[in-house]
Design an enzyme around this catalytic site. Structure first.
Site, short mmCIF file in Angstrom:
data_model
loop_
_atom_site.label_atom_id
_atom_site.label_comp_id
_atom_site.label_asym_id
_atom_site.label_seq_id
_atom_site.Cartn_x
_atom_site.Cartn_y
_atom_site.Cartn_z
N CYS A 34 32.17 5.54 9.39
CA CYS A 34 31.92 5.87 7.90
C CYS A 34 31.42 4.28 7.29
CB CYS A 34 32.87 6.27 7.39
SG CYS A 34 32.29 7.33 5.90
N HIS A 79 34.10 11.04 11.27
CA HIS A 79 35.51 10.71 11.52
C HIS A 79 36.13 11.78 12.36
CE1 HIS A 79 35.87 8.48 7.82
NE2 HIS A 79 35.06 9.27 7.01
#
Length: 488
Positions: free
Chosen positions: A332, A429
Site C-alpha cells: 500500500c 493488504h
C-alpha cells in the site's frame, strides 16, 4: 433487544479482546450476536462487505460473531494523520479531515448517525455487545461524548467497566472512576470485570471485595492473562513498541515502524511462522544488515512517513540492503514509496506537496481524494491463491506495472515487480493470510511455511478465549444485565 456495553478504565485494558471473546461465547450458544463501537480511532482498518471501512477490532469481533463485517458496526472512525488531525470516516466513507479541537466541538452532531447504526444492528440480532473507547473517567471529554457514557445513556445500554490489573492500580482505577463520574453516568454501570490477572486468582479476592464495597457495583469476574490474544490481530500500534527481540530462524524479515503505520496486522502470519524471525524496527535503530526481506508497511500519511524514513537514515540502509542482494516488498503506502515520485496536490493526506520516492520501482503515484475500498482475490503471478483487500487513496502508473505481482480474479494485474524480481509492491493488504500465498512468498527466501491459514489460527484463538471467559466471568449475570434470557 438485548445489549451490553463494555467500557474500560483506560486504553489498552483489553476491551476489544473481551468483546470478541464474549461475542464468540454467545455465538457458540446459538445466538445471533453483533459487535458495535460507536467511535473508534485507529489506522488499522478493514474493508466491509457493504463497501466501507471500519476499525480492525470490529472486523475481528464480526469474525467472532460469525457474521460479515458491516459499516454499522463502527459508524465513526478517526484515522490519525498528524498529532492534531485525523481523517474522519462516517459509515465507512471519508467525510473530510478534522482537527482534534474542531472534532471535540462537533462530534455530538454524529450521535444520530451512531444511534441509527446501533438500532440497525439490534434489529438483526439477539444481542449487541458494544465496546467503549478510552475511559468514561476522562471527564474532560464528557461534553458531546458519543463513545462512552454519552452513547450509553442515549441508547439506554447497561455498562460493565473493565479494569486492567496488569497495570498495578486496578483498585484505584475502578474506585476512582466511580468517584469522578457524574451520578447519572455512574448509574449506568451495573458491574465490573478485572482483566489480565497472572497467578492464583484467590490472591485478589480481598481486592475485588473492596472494589465492590466502595462502588456498589457487582463483581462479575476476573479473567486471567489471555495468551491466545497474541494470536489475534491487534488494532492499537502501542503493541508494536513492546515487540521483543527476534529469535534465530531460517530467514529474517523486518519492517520499519512508521509513525502513521497502518494495517500492521498484515504481518501477524509471519510472526507465527516457525522458520521466520519477523520484527518491527523502531525509530532510532538501523535496518539490520542481515535481513533477507525488508517490508515497507502501509501508512496513513505516505509523504510524511517517507520523510520520516529518510530522517531515520532507513533509505540509506535500504539501498545497502538492495546492493547486498536483499529483497524488498512494499504494501500500500510502502508500495507508493518504492516508486520514483509521490505527489499529493490536493492535500489528501496532509499538507499538499510532492517528494521523490525511493526509486526502486519505475512507477509514480498521485494521491487523489477518491478512496479505493474493496476485497481483492486472485493469484500471485507464480500461481498461488491469495485473498485480501484494498484500502487506499492514490493512483500509481509506470512501466513496472507491466510486471504485476498479482493477477486478480477479473484478470487485471495488481502491483509491480522490478526487472530482477527482487523489488515488489502492491496495494493489497492481507497477502500473507492465505497459507498458499505465504508459502510461495517464503519459498523465494528459502523458508518453508507451516501451512496454516490465518483465519483458522484466529478462529481457534477466539474459541479458546471464549472458553476461558466462560469459566472466569459470571455469564448468566452478564446476560441478565444485557436483558438476555439465557438459553439452557
Amino acid at each position: 433487544m438485548a445489549a451490553l456495553m463494555i467500557q474500560g478504565c483506560g486504553s489498552d485494558v483489553g476491551k476489544s479482546v473481551l468483546v470478541a471473546g464474549l461475542c464468540r461465547l454467545f455465538a457458540n450458544q446459538g445466538l445471533s450476536v453483533r459487535p458495535f463501537k460507536p467511535q473508534n480511532m485507529s489506522n488499522n482498518a478493514a474493508v466491509t462487505v457493504d463497501g466501507g471501512e471500519i476499525g480492525r477490532a470490529q472486523a475481528l469481533q464480526a469474525i467472532a460473531c460469525r457474521t460479515p463485517a458491516s459499516v454499522d458496526m463502527n459508524p465513526v472512525l478517526l484515522k490519525p494523520q498528524s498529532d492534531v488531525g485525523a481523517q474522519l470516516v462516517v459509515r465507512g466513507k471519508m467525510a473530510g479531515t478534522w482537527q482534534a479541537r474542531g472534532y471535540q466541538e462537533r462530534k455530538a452532531a454524529l450521535l444520530d448517525v451512531v444511534l441509527e447504526s446501533f438500532r440497525a444492528l439490534q434489529a438483526q440480532s439477539d444481542l449487541v455487545i458494544v465496546e467503549g473507547a478510552g475511559s468514561p473517567a476522562e471527564t474532560n471529554l464528557r461534553a458531546g461524548d458519543i463513545a462512552n457514557m454519552g452513547f450509553a445513556r442515549a441508547a439506554q445500554v447497561p455498562v460493565v467497566l473493565v479494569g486492567d490489573i496488569d497495570r498495578g492500580h486496578v483498585i484505584a482505577a475502578l474506585v476512582g472512576a466511580h468517584a469522578v463520574l457524574e451520578p447519572a453516568d455512574r448509574d449506568m454501570i451495573a458491574g465490573f470485570l478485572i482483566n489480565k490477572f497472572r497467578g492464583d486468582p484467590s490472591l485478589f479476592d480481598d481486592g475485588r471485595a473492596e472494589i465492590a464495597a466502595r462502588t456498589g457495583w457487582a463483581d462479575l469476574g476476573m479473567a486471567p492473562w489471555l495468551a491466545a490474544a497474541r494470536r489475534l490481530p491487534a488494532e492499537d500500534a502501542v503493541v508494536l513498541d513492546r515487540a521483543g527481540p527476534g529469535r534465530a530462524r531460517r530467514v529474517r524479515i523486518v519492517a520499519p515502524m512508521f509513525p502513521r503505520i497502518a494495517n500492521f496486522d498484515d504481518f501477524d502470519p509471519l510472526r507465527a511462522e516457525p522458520q521466520v524471525d519477523f520484527g518491527f524496527v523502531p525509530p532510532g535503530s538501523p535496518l539490520p544488515g542481515d535481513a533477507d526481506l525488508v517490508i515497507l508497511p502501509g501508512t496513513k500519511a505516505t509523504l510524511a512517513d517517507l520523510a520520516f524514513l529518510r530522517a531515520q537514515g532507513w533509505d540509506i540502509d535500504l539501498a545497502a540492503h538492495v546492493r547486498r542482494g536483499g529483497r524488498v516488498l512494499g504494501v500500500c503506502g510502502g508500495f507508493q514509496m518504492l516508486g520514483r515520485a509521490i505527489s499529493d496536490p490536493e492535500g489528501v493526506e496532509g499538507p499538499a506537496g510532492a517528494a521523490p520516492g525511493l526509486g526502486l520501482l519505475d512507477v509514480e503515484t498521485v494521491l487523489t481524494g477518491d478512496k479505493v475500498l474493496r476485497p481483492t482475490t486472485g493469484r500471485l503471478v507464480s500461481g498461488a491463491a491469495f485473498a485480501g483487500y484494498e484500502i487506499h487513496v492514490g493512483r500509481t502508473l509506470g512501466p513496472d506495472l507491466q510486471r504485476p505481482l498479482l493477477i486478480c480474479d477479473d484478470g487485471a494485474g495488481e502491483g509491480a515487480v522490478s526487472a530482477d524480481g527482487r523489488i515488489a509492491g502492491a496495494y493489497v493488504h492481507g497477502l500473507f493470510d492465505r497459507a498458499e500465498a505465504r508459502a510461495a512468498l517464503l519459498a523465494q527466501l528459502g523458508a518453508a511455511s507451516d501451512g496454516l491459514d490465518q483465519h483458522a489460527r484466529v478462529d481457534a484463538a477466539l474459541d479458546e478465549i471464549a472458553a476461558v471467559l466462560q469459566q472466569s466471568f459470571d455469564i448468566p449475570r452478564l446476560a441478565a444485565i444485557a436483558g438476555l434470557e439465557q438459553r439452557p
